[in-house]
Write a protein that holds these residues in place. Structure first.
Motif, PDB file in Angstrom:
ATOM      1  N   GLN A 193       1.547   9.056  -1.317  1.00  0.00           N
ATOM      2  CA  GLN A 193       1.090  10.287  -0.674  1.00  0.00           C
ATOM      3  C   GLN A 193       0.066  10.043   0.435  1.00  0.00           C
ATOM      4  N   ALA A 194      -0.297   8.789   0.658  1.00  0.00           N
ATOM      5  CA  ALA A 194      -1.356   8.472   1.613  1.00  0.00           C
ATOM      6  C   ALA A 194      -0.883   8.593   3.058  1.00  0.00           C
ATOM      7  N   ARG A 195      -1.848   8.747   3.951  1.00  0.00           N
ATOM      8  CA  ARG A 195      -1.596   8.717   5.384  1.00  0.00           C
ATOM      9  C   ARG A 195      -1.967   7.325   5.894  1.00  0.00           C
ATOM     10  N   PHE A 196      -1.230   6.837   6.884  1.00  0.00           N
ATOM     11  CA  PHE A 196      -1.469   5.497   7.424  1.00  0.00           C
ATOM     12  C   PHE A 196      -1.673   5.567   8.929  1.00  0.00           C
ATOM     13  N   VAL A 197      -2.674   4.845   9.404  1.00  0.00           N
ATOM     14  CA  VAL A 197      -2.929   4.694  10.836  1.00  0.00           C
ATOM     15  C   VAL A 197      -2.803   3.211  11.133  1.00  0.00           C
ATOM     16  N   TRP A 198      -2.005   2.869  12.127  1.00  0.00           N
ATOM     17  CA  TRP A 198      -1.792   1.468  12.479  1.00  0.00           C
ATOM     18  C   TRP A 198      -2.413   1.230  13.852  1.00  0.00           C
ATOM     19  N   LEU A 204       0.823  -1.209   0.000  1.00  0.00           N
ATOM     20  CA  LEU A 204       0.000   0.000   0.000  1.00  0.00           C
ATOM     21  C   LEU A 204       0.858   1.260   0.000  1.00  0.00           C
ATOM     22  N   GLN A 205       1.959   1.231   0.745  1.00  0.00           N
ATOM     23  CA  GLN A 205       2.837   2.400   0.790  1.00  0.00           C
ATOM     24  C   GLN A 205       3.476   2.658  -0.579  1.00  0.00           C
ATOM     25  N   GLU A 206       3.796   1.592  -1.293  1.00  0.00           N
ATOM     26  CA  GLU A 206       4.369   1.738  -2.624  1.00  0.00           C
ATOM     27  C   GLU A 206       3.325   2.230  -3.625  1.00  0.00           C
TER      28      GLU A 206
END
Length: 197
Positions: A164-169, A158-160
């Motif tokens: 430009q996305a934001r991620f919440v873990w 998903l990061q690749e």
């Protein structure tokens, strides 16, 4: 803007999806990637038709996971009257994501297919941005947030795909997670698949 909620199974992400859905500027997309399964992240530049097939063609795995007789509560398709598809064997994006967004998920599915098939040949990330961006605009939302159970395993992909996305873990204590998984049919099926595949 794009965001993803990542976590293990049974970490509380379904509740987070419900909370996000209440915000007037956020489009909460539940289980799009998990219901698409192996078709979620095709490699290279692909046609719009191939991309849409991954979200719209029913699968045997989806039928096993989304069987209304034993599926998790968030599998809402079939609760509406005049469903076009068999709830036991419906398109992946229709089993969870769309019924949470509309009381007429079949109509939304038909419209979404038309939008998806207008896209040029491009990578899967661009197809998702095109599709989810159009859906957010239609729903009057500024940001779309995708959340799939167990999605932490897809974090690098998903990061690749979405730099430009934001991620919440989301995290949850290990013992509580295991106890919650023990009695959850979808988690047991995932363990069964992992052992065999």
């Amino acid at each position: 803007m794009t965001a993803f909620v990542l976590g293990s199974a049974r970490c509380g992400s379904t509740l987070v999806s419900r909370i996000i859905r209440m915000h007037p500027e956020l489009l909460s997309l539940s289980e799009v990637f998990s219901t698409a399964g192996p078709h979620a992240f095709p490699q290279g530049r692909i046609s719009a038709a191939r991309f849409w097939r991954g979200l719209s063609r029913p699968t045997r795995l989806g039928a096993a996971m989304g069987n209304p007789a034993r599926a998790p509560d968030e599998f809402l398709y079939g609760a509406q009257s005049d469903c076009r598809f068999d709830p036991h064997f419906c398109p992946p994006i229709l089993s969870v994501a769309l019924p949470h967004l509309s009381d007429r998920p079949d109509a939304l599915f038909h419209w979404l297919g038309q939008v998806a098939l207008q896209a040029p040949r491009q990578d899967a990330g661009a197809h998702y941005r095109h599709l989810f961006g159009a859906l957010a605009q239609r729903m009057g939302r500024r940001v779309w947030v995708e959340r799939s159970g167990g999605s932490v395993v897809a974090a690098a992909t998903l990061q690749e795909m979405f730099p430009q996305a934001r991620f919440v873990w989301l995290t949850r204590g290990g013992a509580d997670t295991v106890l919650s998984m023990r009695d959850y049919p979808a988690a047991r099926m995932a363990v069964w698949m992992w052992k065999r595949l």
